[in-house]
Each structure stands twice: as C-alpha cells, then as structure tokens.
Design an enzyme around this catalytic site. Sequence first.
Site, PDB file in Angstrom:
ATOM      1  N   HIS A 259       0.842  -1.188   0.000  1.00 30.23           N
ATOM      2  CA  HIS A 259       0.000   0.000   0.000  1.00 30.23           C
ATOM      3  C   HIS A 259       0.874   1.233   0.000  1.00 30.23           C
ATOM      4  O   HIS A 259       1.936   1.235   0.617  1.00 30.23           O
ATOM      5  CB  HIS A 259      -0.914   0.007   1.244  1.00 30.23           C
ATOM      6  CG  HIS A 259      -2.076   0.932   1.099  1.00 30.23           C
ATOM      7  ND1 HIS A 259      -1.983   2.264   1.387  1.00 30.23           N
ATOM      8  CD2 HIS A 259      -3.336   0.708   0.666  1.00 30.23           C
ATOM      9  CE1 HIS A 259      -3.145   2.827   1.150  1.00 30.23           C
ATOM     10  NE2 HIS A 259      -3.990   1.911   0.713  1.00 30.23           N
ATOM     11  N   ASP A 313      -7.850  -5.342  -0.203  1.00 31.47           N
ATOM     12  CA  ASP A 313      -8.304  -6.244  -1.261  1.00 31.47           C
ATOM     13  C   ASP A 313      -7.916  -7.701  -1.032  1.00 31.47           C
ATOM     14  O   ASP A 313      -8.328  -8.568  -1.797  1.00 31.47           O
ATOM     15  CB  ASP A 313      -7.734  -5.788  -2.616  1.00 31.47           C
ATOM     16  CG  ASP A 313      -8.389  -4.513  -3.100  1.00 31.47           C
ATOM     17  OD1 ASP A 313      -9.565  -4.308  -2.768  1.00 31.47           O
ATOM     18  OD2 ASP A 313      -7.735  -3.722  -3.796  1.00 31.47           O
TER      19      ASP A 313
HETATM   20  N1  ACO Z   1       4.225  -7.329  -4.393  1.00 31.38           N
HETATM   21  C1  ACO Z   1       5.584  -7.361  -4.427  1.00 31.38           C
HETATM   22  N2  ACO Z   1       6.353  -6.302  -4.128  1.00 31.38           N
HETATM   23  C2  ACO Z   1       5.727  -5.172  -3.812  1.00 31.38           C
HETATM   24  C3  ACO Z   1       4.318  -5.056  -3.758  1.00 31.38           C
HETATM   25  C4  ACO Z   1       3.578  -6.205  -4.066  1.00 31.38           C
HETATM   26  N3  ACO Z   1       2.235  -6.177  -4.051  1.00 31.38           N
HETATM   27  N4  ACO Z   1       3.980  -3.807  -3.417  1.00 31.38           N
HETATM   28  C5  ACO Z   1       5.127  -3.142  -3.254  1.00 31.38           C
HETATM   29  N5  ACO Z   1       6.181  -3.955  -3.500  1.00 31.38           N
HETATM   30  C6  ACO Z   1       7.613  -3.620  -3.434  1.00 31.38           C
HETATM   31  C7  ACO Z   1       8.003  -2.933  -4.738  1.00 31.38           C
HETATM   32  O1  ACO Z   1       8.466  -3.865  -5.689  1.00 31.38           O
HETATM   33  C8  ACO Z   1       9.089  -2.006  -4.266  1.00 31.38           C
HETATM   34  O2  ACO Z   1      10.297  -2.714  -4.183  1.00 31.38           O
HETATM   35  P1  ACO Z   1      11.697  -2.029  -4.634  1.00 31.38           P
HETATM   36  O3  ACO Z   1      11.874  -0.892  -3.688  1.00 31.38           O
HETATM   37  O4  ACO Z   1      12.683  -3.106  -4.508  1.00 31.38           O
HETATM   38  O5  ACO Z   1      11.493  -1.566  -6.046  1.00 31.38           O
HETATM   39  C9  ACO Z   1       8.662  -1.604  -2.869  1.00 31.38           C
HETATM   40  O6  ACO Z   1       7.793  -2.655  -2.406  1.00 31.38           O
HETATM   41  C10 ACO Z   1       7.886  -0.296  -2.824  1.00 31.38           C
HETATM   42  O7  ACO Z   1       6.874  -0.351  -3.800  1.00 31.38           O
HETATM   43  P2  ACO Z   1       6.261   0.930  -4.509  1.00 31.38           P
HETATM   44  O8  ACO Z   1       5.888   0.586  -5.914  1.00 31.38           O
HETATM   45  O9  ACO Z   1       7.162   2.106  -4.321  1.00 31.38           O
HETATM   46  O10 ACO Z   1       4.979   1.161  -3.672  1.00 31.38           O
HETATM   47  P3  ACO Z   1       3.779   2.055  -4.088  1.00 31.38           P
HETATM   48  O11 ACO Z   1       3.385   2.801  -2.894  1.00 31.38           O
HETATM   49  O12 ACO Z   1       4.048   2.864  -5.299  1.00 31.38           O
HETATM   50  O13 ACO Z   1       2.684   0.974  -4.533  1.00 31.38           O
HETATM   51  C11 ACO Z   1       0.757  -0.321  -4.643  1.00 31.38           C
HETATM   52  C12 ACO Z   1       1.521   0.743  -3.846  1.00 31.38           C
HETATM   53  C13 ACO Z   1       0.494   0.214  -6.058  1.00 31.38           C
HETATM   54  C14 ACO Z   1      -0.593  -0.566  -3.969  1.00 31.38           C
HETATM   55  C15 ACO Z   1       1.598  -1.617  -4.694  1.00 31.38           C
HETATM   56  O14 ACO Z   1       1.837  -2.063  -3.373  1.00 31.38           O
HETATM   57  C16 ACO Z   1       0.965  -2.705  -5.535  1.00 31.38           C
HETATM   58  O15 ACO Z   1       1.142  -2.711  -6.757  1.00 31.38           O
HETATM   59  N6  ACO Z   1       0.196  -3.645  -4.885  1.00 31.38           N
HETATM   60  C17 ACO Z   1      -0.447  -4.716  -5.608  1.00 31.38           C
HETATM   61  C18 ACO Z   1      -1.784  -4.237  -6.181  1.00 31.38           C
HETATM   62  C19 ACO Z   1      -2.817  -4.045  -5.074  1.00 31.38           C
HETATM   63  O16 ACO Z   1      -3.015  -4.890  -4.231  1.00 31.38           O
HETATM   64  N7  ACO Z   1      -3.513  -2.897  -5.142  1.00 31.38           N
HETATM   65  C20 ACO Z   1      -4.569  -2.556  -4.183  1.00 31.38           C
HETATM   66  C21 ACO Z   1      -4.118  -1.456  -3.251  1.00 31.38           C
HETATM   67  S1  ACO Z   1      -5.367  -1.043  -2.110  1.00 31.38           S
HETATM   68  C22 ACO Z   1      -6.471  -0.192  -3.009  1.00 31.38           C
HETATM   69  O17 ACO Z   1      -6.141   0.501  -3.923  1.00 31.38           O
HETATM   70  C23 ACO Z   1      -7.853  -0.288  -2.667  1.00 31.38           C
END
Ligand code: ACO
Length: 376
Positions: A259, A313
């Site tokens: 998140h 989710d």
């Molecule tokens: N699976 C694996 N690794 C992850 C995940 C994940 N779901 N989420 C974050 N990370 C890792 C990233 O790869 C990143 O690693 P790095 O620093 O080595 O590159 C680190 O954690 C930080 O990730 P960011 O992309 O900077 O986090 P951001 O805040 O931009 O993303 C997001 C948030 C888009 C929700 C992301 O966690 C994601 O894509 N989750 C999966 C999709 C999901 O479940 N969405 C629902 C969110 S809740 C909602 O909207 C209602």
Amino acid sequence: MLEYSPGLAGVPAARSKISSLDGTKGILEYRGIRIETLAEKSHFIETAYLLLFGKLPTAPELTRFDQDLRNHRRIKYRIVDLIKCLPENGHPMDALQAAVAALGMFYPDKDVLDPKIQYISAVRLIAKLPTIVAAYTRLRRGDDHIQPRDDLGTTENFLYMLSGKVPDKVVSEILDICLILHAEHTMNASTFSGLVTASTLADPYTVISSAVGTLEGPLHGGANERVLTMLEEIGSVEKVRPYIEAKIKAKERIMGMGHRVYKVKDPRATILQGLSKRLFKHVGTSPLYEIAVEMEKIVEEHLSDKKVYPNVDFYSGILYQAMGIEPDSFTPIFAMARVSGWLAHAIEQVQDNHIFRPKEIYEGNRAQDYVPISNR
Ligand code: ACO
C-alpha cells in the site's frame, strides 16, 4: 527547478475533514471515528451519512435518509435497456461506469453548489449503484432484472436483486460491514480522479463515473478480483511458497499486498479476515482462506523489509465468493460503498473550489522545424 514527485506521492492535493489514516500505526478514522468502532457499531447507511454530512445522524435524520435511499433504488427502464445493450462478456465496472454516466442525462443536477442538489444526487447515486450492479449481473446471463424491494435493508436488497432470494441475515450484515470498510479512504487514486472532475463543476454523475473508471485498475480496486484468481491458480497451501518466491524473483507484484500509505497490515484487512471466519461458521469454509493465510505468512518473511503487508483487497474476495458473488462483481461492490466517500469529497471540493491544474516538467524538444511529409 520544480521538484517532481512520481504519482504525486507525498503531495497534498486538498484540505479535508472526511477521513484520516496513520500508515505506520494502521489507524483509519472516518470523521475522527475509528474504523473498528464503525465496523462494530454502525451500519453502512449511517456511515454514509457521517461521511457526507460530517456528523452521526440523529434518529429522525437517519430515518429520513434511509427512507429517501429506499425510495430511489429503482432505475429507469431506459437505463435497464442501456444495460441490456452492453456486451455480456464485458466487465461490470465498465457497465457501471456507462450507466452512471447515463444517469446524469436523466437527472440534470447541474447546480452542484446547491445543498438540495447535492443531497438528492447523493441519494440517487448511493441508492441506484447496487441496482445497476445487480441488473448487469443478471441481464448479461439472460435472467430478468429484479426490481428492488424497499422493505429490505441495503445489502439484503442487493443480494435479493442478485439472486431473487432474501438472504440470510448474517450474510447481509457481514456484507454491510464490508461496505463500511470500503466507504472512504482519504486521497486515493479514484477519489483524486473524482475531485479533478468535481473541480470543473461537472455534475455528480460525471464525477462518480470518473471515479468508477479509476477504481477499476488492477493497482487500485481491481486488485480484489485478481487476488481470487491468484489464490485459485495456486490451488493448495503447499504451492504457496514456490509461487510467491517465483513472483518475487521475477519482480512481479503480488495482488492484495502493499500500500502506498500503510506500512503495516491494513486495519481493514484485519477486520475482513475476522469477518471471513464469522461468515465461514455460517456458510461453510473456503479452501482459499488457508492459502491466503499461508501467503500472508510467506510474504511477510520475504517483504516485511519493504513493509508490504495485506491491503483491503486481500481478504475481501474470499468473503464475497463465499457469499455466492461472482468475482468480477467484487470491484463494483467496492464502488457501491466508495460512492459515499467520493461524493463527500466532491461536496467538500466545490465549497472552496480551485480547478485542478497541476504543472508538468517539459522534457521534449523545442524550436523544431516542420518537416514536410515528403522529406520525413
Ligand atoms: N508485491 C511485491 N512487491 C511489492 C508489492 C507487491 N504487491 N507492493 C510493493 N512492493 C515492493 C516494490 O516492488 C518495491 O520494491 P523495490 O523498492 O525493490 O522496487 C517496494 O515494495 C515499494 O513499492 P512501490 O511501488 O514504491 O509502492 P507504491 O506505494 O508505489 O505501490 C501499490 C503501492 C500500487 C498498492 C503496490 O503495493 C501494488 O502494486 N500492490 C499490488 C496491487 C494491489 O493490491 N492494489 C490494491 C491497493 S489497495 C487499493 O487501492 C484499494
């Protein structure tokens, strides 16, 4: 030099009194009331009132709001006709977005600063979204649209419109709590999208259709449906570890995890996990639940340094599936709840409005010659 923040991370886009969250402590509050308290003591209609009007309703206020909502559940036959014309293999979020946009043509609620217009359009949208979702679910498989019943509560009526049967009280009560949990969540992508549209003084139906479109994406509300597909694909508890380790190695996202703001487990995921146990006692357990619990454990082993934990989710799809709801209706149910938060933000926005007009950092060419087509 302007500082660029990808995804506007950390950039305040509004001042708001609607909800707040502390991502390191895992605290979410609507109008200052903890989500755990609302999940335990409130119900969706009361929570929607709280979000829209800034306070818990008195008994007469709640009765009137509830009655108004019951009175506005029906959708015009032309909206039903429009839904019938949509492809049966389309996504229900697209059907919802199209039908919500069309509502604005039937209700020209253009004076968005008028509190009476704000009230009636909020009532229409909150009341009609479940009817639209249920209508598309049934019509696309060739079943008749079921008219809403105003003697039933919000989720009782929704489940009735899906199946034609009045559901078990426990099931409709649990779904009602799910709606509370999804009703609002500060400045997220869909709320921002709705706010940008509201800032142009567009009508509330256009605002909500923008927000519905944004909620659909897999990185936002669309993740719940994909979590279920992923759990089904994995199929057994033993296969979770190799699946997750392969995903991490390939640098792929695990749906329902992570998140932008929460750096601990999302408090809504904790409540939903508890609700699933309560539901299973009633309708029988889901084999996907054990897979999900194992996945949470393994993701924590590998990604806790990146603060990746279950989000809202992660458990919701398991619950909805156990209620007999089809996976591609999960995100529309999210929208049925979030419409109250979107509307609250839109009302707040127009009260002190500035049209959104952020800057960009131009990185393209300048002073280019126009090359005639014959010379390109
Ligand atoms: N699976 C694996 N690794 C992850 C995940 C994940 N779901 N989420 C974050 N990370 C890792 C990233 O790869 C990143 O690693 P790095 O620093 O080595 O590159 C680190 O954690 C930080 O990730 P960011 O992309 O900077 O986090 P951001 O805040 O931009 O993303 C997001 C948030 C888009 C929700 C992301 O966690 C994601 O894509 N989750 C999966 C999709 C999901 O479940 N969405 C629902 C969110 S809740 C909602 O909207 C209602």
